[in-house]
Every structure is written in structure tokens, then in C-alpha cells.
Design a protein around this motif. Structure first.
Motif, PDB file in Angstrom:
ATOM      1  N   LYS A   1       8.194  -6.793  31.210  1.00 14.10           N
ATOM      2  CA  LYS A   1       7.493  -7.336  30.055  1.00 14.10           C
ATOM      3  C   LYS A   1       7.086  -6.195  29.130  1.00 14.10           C
ATOM      4  CE  LYS A   1       4.003 -10.764  28.877  1.00 14.10           C
ATOM      5  NZ  LYS A   1       5.031 -11.677  28.345  1.00 14.10           N
ATOM      6  N   GLY A   2       7.583  -6.247  27.904  1.00 15.23           N
ATOM      7  CA  GLY A   2       7.243  -5.223  26.929  1.00 15.23           C
ATOM      8  C   GLY A   2       7.585  -5.740  25.556  1.00 15.23           C
ATOM      9  N   ARG A   3       8.360  -4.979  24.816  1.00 19.84           N
ATOM     10  CA  ARG A   3       8.812  -5.471  23.527  1.00 19.84           C
ATOM     11  C   ARG A   3       9.637  -6.746  23.707  1.00 19.84           C
ATOM     12  NH1 ARG A   3      12.198  -2.102  18.871  1.00 19.84           N
ATOM     13  NH2 ARG A   3      12.260  -3.794  17.344  1.00 19.84           N
ATOM     14  N   TRP A   4      10.388  -6.764  24.785  1.00 20.38           N
ATOM     15  CA  TRP A   4      11.159  -7.937  25.165  1.00 20.38           C
ATOM     16  C   TRP A   4      10.780  -8.329  26.589  1.00 20.38           C
ATOM     17  CZ3 TRP A   4      13.287  -9.387  20.789  1.00 20.38           C
ATOM     18  CH2 TRP A   4      13.688  -8.423  19.864  1.00 20.38           C
ATOM     19  N   ASP A   5      11.227  -9.507  26.961  1.00 16.29           N
ATOM     20  CA  ASP A   5      10.926 -10.061  28.279  1.00 16.29           C
ATOM     21  C   ASP A   5      12.247 -10.229  29.028  1.00 16.29           C
ATOM     22  OD1 ASP A   5       8.895 -12.929  29.335  1.00 16.29           O
ATOM     23  OD2 ASP A   5       9.012 -10.870  30.049  1.00 16.29           O
ATOM     24  N   TYR A   6      12.374  -9.555  30.167  1.00 23.10           N
ATOM     25  CA  TYR A   6      13.620  -9.623  30.926  1.00 23.10           C
ATOM     26  C   TYR A   6      13.352 -10.163  32.325  1.00 23.10           C
ATOM     27  CZ  TYR A   6      14.994  -6.239  27.301  1.00 23.10           C
ATOM     28  OH  TYR A   6      15.238  -5.601  26.114  1.00 23.10           O
ATOM     29  N   TRP A   7      14.365 -10.851  32.880  1.00 27.06           N
ATOM     30  CA  TRP A   7      14.239 -11.446  34.213  1.00 27.06           C
ATOM     31  C   TRP A   7      15.454 -11.131  35.066  1.00 27.06           C
ATOM     32  CZ3 TRP A   7       9.968 -14.106  35.873  1.00 27.06           C
ATOM     33  CH2 TRP A   7       9.056 -14.488  34.890  1.00 27.06           C
ATOM     34  N   GLY A   8      15.213 -10.969  36.350  1.00 27.78           N
ATOM     35  CA  GLY A   8      16.293 -10.908  37.316  1.00 27.78           C
ATOM     36  C   GLY A   8      16.664 -12.301  37.768  1.00 27.78           C
ATOM     37  N   LYS A   9      17.685 -12.372  38.641  1.00 27.19           N
ATOM     38  CA  LYS A   9      18.169 -13.677  39.107  1.00 27.19           C
ATOM     39  C   LYS A   9      17.440 -14.158  40.345  1.00 27.19           C
ATOM     40  CE  LYS A   9      22.756 -13.152  37.067  1.00 27.19           C
ATOM     41  NZ  LYS A   9      24.216 -13.139  37.300  1.00 27.19           N
ATOM     42  N   GLY A  10      16.675 -13.289  40.967  1.00 23.56           N
ATOM     43  CA  GLY A  10      15.855 -13.688  42.098  1.00 23.56           C
ATOM     44  C   GLY A  10      16.473 -13.384  43.442  1.00 23.56           C
ATOM     45  N   THR A  11      15.593 -13.289  44.435  1.00 25.54           N
ATOM     46  CA  THR A  11      16.007 -13.111  45.827  1.00 25.54           C
ATOM     47  C   THR A  11      15.156 -14.038  46.689  1.00 25.54           C
ATOM     48  OG1 THR A  11      16.408 -11.469  47.574  1.00 25.54           O
ATOM     49  CG2 THR A  11      14.442 -11.152  46.233  1.00 25.54           C
ATOM     50  N   LEU A  12      15.794 -14.690  47.645  1.00 24.52           N
ATOM     51  CA  LEU A  12      15.113 -15.697  48.454  1.00 24.52           C
ATOM     52  C   LEU A  12      14.409 -15.057  49.646  1.00 24.52           C
ATOM     53  CD1 LEU A  12      14.538 -18.675  49.169  1.00 24.52           C
ATOM     54  CD2 LEU A  12      16.735 -18.679  50.404  1.00 24.52           C
ATOM     55  N   VAL A  13      13.146 -15.419  49.785  1.00 22.02           N
ATOM     56  CA  VAL A  13      12.357 -15.021  50.954  1.00 22.02           C
ATOM     57  C   VAL A  13      11.986 -16.288  51.714  1.00 22.02           C
ATOM     58  CG1 VAL A  13      10.176 -14.028  51.736  1.00 22.02           C
ATOM     59  CG2 VAL A  13      11.469 -12.936  49.875  1.00 22.02           C
TER      60      VAL A  13
ATOM     61  N   PHE B   1      17.123  -0.558  29.499  1.00 27.13           N
ATOM     62  CA  PHE B   1      15.945  -0.511  28.627  1.00 27.13           C
ATOM     63  C   PHE B   1      15.059   0.641  29.106  1.00 27.13           C
ATOM     64  CE2 PHE B   1      12.778  -2.411  31.523  1.00 27.13           C
ATOM     65  CZ  PHE B   1      13.594  -3.027  32.463  1.00 27.13           C
ATOM     66  N   THR B   2      14.042   0.973  28.295  1.00 26.12           N
ATOM     67  CA  THR B   2      13.171   2.106  28.606  1.00 26.12           C
ATOM     68  C   THR B   2      12.134   1.664  29.624  1.00 26.12           C
ATOM     69  OG1 THR B   2      13.500   2.829  26.325  1.00 26.12           O
ATOM     70  CG2 THR B   2      11.839   3.978  27.625  1.00 26.12           C
ATOM     71  N   PHE B   3      12.515   1.778  30.858  1.00 29.43           N
ATOM     72  CA  PHE B   3      11.762   1.218  31.984  1.00 29.43           C
ATOM     73  C   PHE B   3      10.300   1.641  31.981  1.00 29.43           C
ATOM     74  CE2 PHE B   3      11.353  -0.550  36.161  1.00 29.43           C
ATOM     75  CZ  PHE B   3      10.535   0.307  36.866  1.00 29.43           C
ATOM     76  N   ARG B   4      10.028   2.900  31.766  1.00 26.50           N
ATOM     77  CA  ARG B   4       8.669   3.398  31.996  1.00 26.50           C
ATOM     78  C   ARG B   4       7.648   2.784  31.047  1.00 26.50           C
ATOM     79  NH1 ARG B   4      11.238   7.373  29.064  1.00 26.50           N
ATOM     80  NH2 ARG B   4      10.083   8.310  27.332  1.00 26.50           N
ATOM     81  N   PHE B   5       8.096   2.255  29.918  1.00 23.02           N
ATOM     82  CA  PHE B   5       7.162   1.678  28.953  1.00 23.02           C
ATOM     83  C   PHE B   5       6.886   0.191  29.208  1.00 23.02           C
ATOM     84  CE2 PHE B   5       6.588   5.410  26.825  1.00 23.02           C
ATOM     85  CZ  PHE B   5       7.706   5.948  26.224  1.00 23.02           C
ATOM     86  N   TYR B   6       7.589  -0.386  30.148  1.00 21.46           N
ATOM     87  CA  TYR B   6       7.459  -1.809  30.411  1.00 21.46           C
ATOM     88  C   TYR B   6       6.546  -2.078  31.598  1.00 21.46           C
ATOM     89  CZ  TYR B   6      11.037  -3.449  27.174  1.00 21.46           C
ATOM     90  OH  TYR B   6      11.738  -3.776  26.048  1.00 21.46           O
ATOM     91  N   ALA B   7       5.685  -3.086  31.451  1.00 16.79           N
ATOM     92  CA  ALA B   7       4.988  -3.616  32.616  1.00 16.79           C
ATOM     93  C   ALA B   7       6.023  -4.323  33.483  1.00 16.79           C
ATOM     94  CB  ALA B   7       3.909  -4.597  32.195  1.00 16.79           C
ATOM     95  N   MET B   8       5.890  -4.175  34.782  1.00 18.43           N
ATOM     96  CA  MET B   8       6.822  -4.798  35.716  1.00 18.43           C
ATOM     97  C   MET B   8       6.057  -5.763  36.603  1.00 18.43           C
ATOM     98  SD  MET B   8       9.710  -3.589  34.830  1.00 18.43           S
ATOM     99  CE  MET B   8      10.667  -4.337  36.141  1.00 18.43           C
ATOM    100  N   ASN B   9       6.639  -6.921  36.788  1.00 18.70           N
ATOM    101  CA  ASN B   9       5.987  -7.983  37.545  1.00 18.70           C
ATOM    102  C   ASN B   9       6.930  -8.580  38.580  1.00 18.70           C
ATOM    103  OD1 ASN B   9       3.557  -8.082  35.744  1.00 18.70           O
ATOM    104  ND2 ASN B   9       5.087  -8.786  34.271  1.00 18.70           N
TER     105      ASN B   9
END
Length: 118
Positions: A102-114, A27-35
Motif C-alpha cells: 500500500k502506497g501510491r498504488w495498491d498491489y495484491w498477491g494471489k494468496g497462499t492457503l493456510v 515497485f519501490t518496495f521500501r516506501f510501501y507499507a506492507m500488509n
């Protein structure tokens, strides 16, 4: 195919540091807010830190009160990555950390344990 792949989690002693990284593609990374979100056992997922994309304040950041002054979020639009530098870690920071776009669509990773424990 959209992918968000987190890395950098692990076991660290209280007071230590870790750097999480999220590699994005599809996806067009630069246009998305990243959280970065986290979810501790038995608790709801919570927002830890966010950074805006181009056209939305361009790199403005926000943090949960519990991590202000300890965590720093940053992004590299050339590499399509977003990092979370975590310092002065506490046992209550133990959680699975998720990368979110978070942008036009909402995408998630699978996570990493801390895990923060002595």
C-alpha cells in the motif's frame, strides 16, 4: 511488471507454526507499507498485520487483536520481502493469506492457503 508472490502456506496442526513469505518486485518496495490480509471461506477479507515503509515510522507494526502475541510481521528492504511468522495456530486461522503493498498504488498477491486442522 509489479509482482507479489506469496509462499509458505500449507497444512499444520493446531498449536503449530508456519512462516509465510512475500517476494515483491516492480515497485519501490521500501516506501510501501506492507500488509498481510486473510480471507476465510464465507467471510470478508481482513487485515492480519501491517508494517510501515521508510518515511512513515519505518517499520512500525500493527496487528489484528485475534493474532496479537502469536503472529509477527517483518520486512527486509534489501531483499524486497515481507514475512509473517505464525505461531500457536488455531483452526480459526484457516484462510487464504494475501500479501498487500500500500502506497501510491495498491498491489495484491494471489494468496497462499493456510489450513489449521488435526
Amino acid at each position: 511488471e509489479v509482482q507479489l508472490v506469496e509462499s509458505g502456506g500449507g497444512l499444520v496442526q493446531p498449536g503449530g507454526s508456519l512462516r509465510l513469505s512475500c517476494a515483491a518486485s516492480g515497485f519501490t518496495f521500501r516506501f510501501y507499507a506492507m500488509n498481510w490480509f486473510r480471507q476465510a471461506p464465507g467471510k470478508e477479507r481482513e487485515l492480519v498485520a501491517g508494517i510501515t515503509g521508510d518515511g512513515s515510522g519505518g517499520g512500525s507494526t500493527n496487528y489484528a487483536d485475534s493474532v496479537k502475541g502469536r503472529f509477527t510481521i517483518s520486512r527486509d528492504n534489501a531483499k524486497n520481502t515481507v514475512d509473517l511468522q505464525m505461531n500457536s495456530l488455531k483452526p480459526e486461522d484457516t484462510a487464504v493469506y494475501f500479501c498487500n503493498a500500500k502506497g501510491r498504488w495498491d498491489y495484491w498477491g494471489k494468496g497462499t492457503l493456510v489450513t489449521v486442522s488435526s
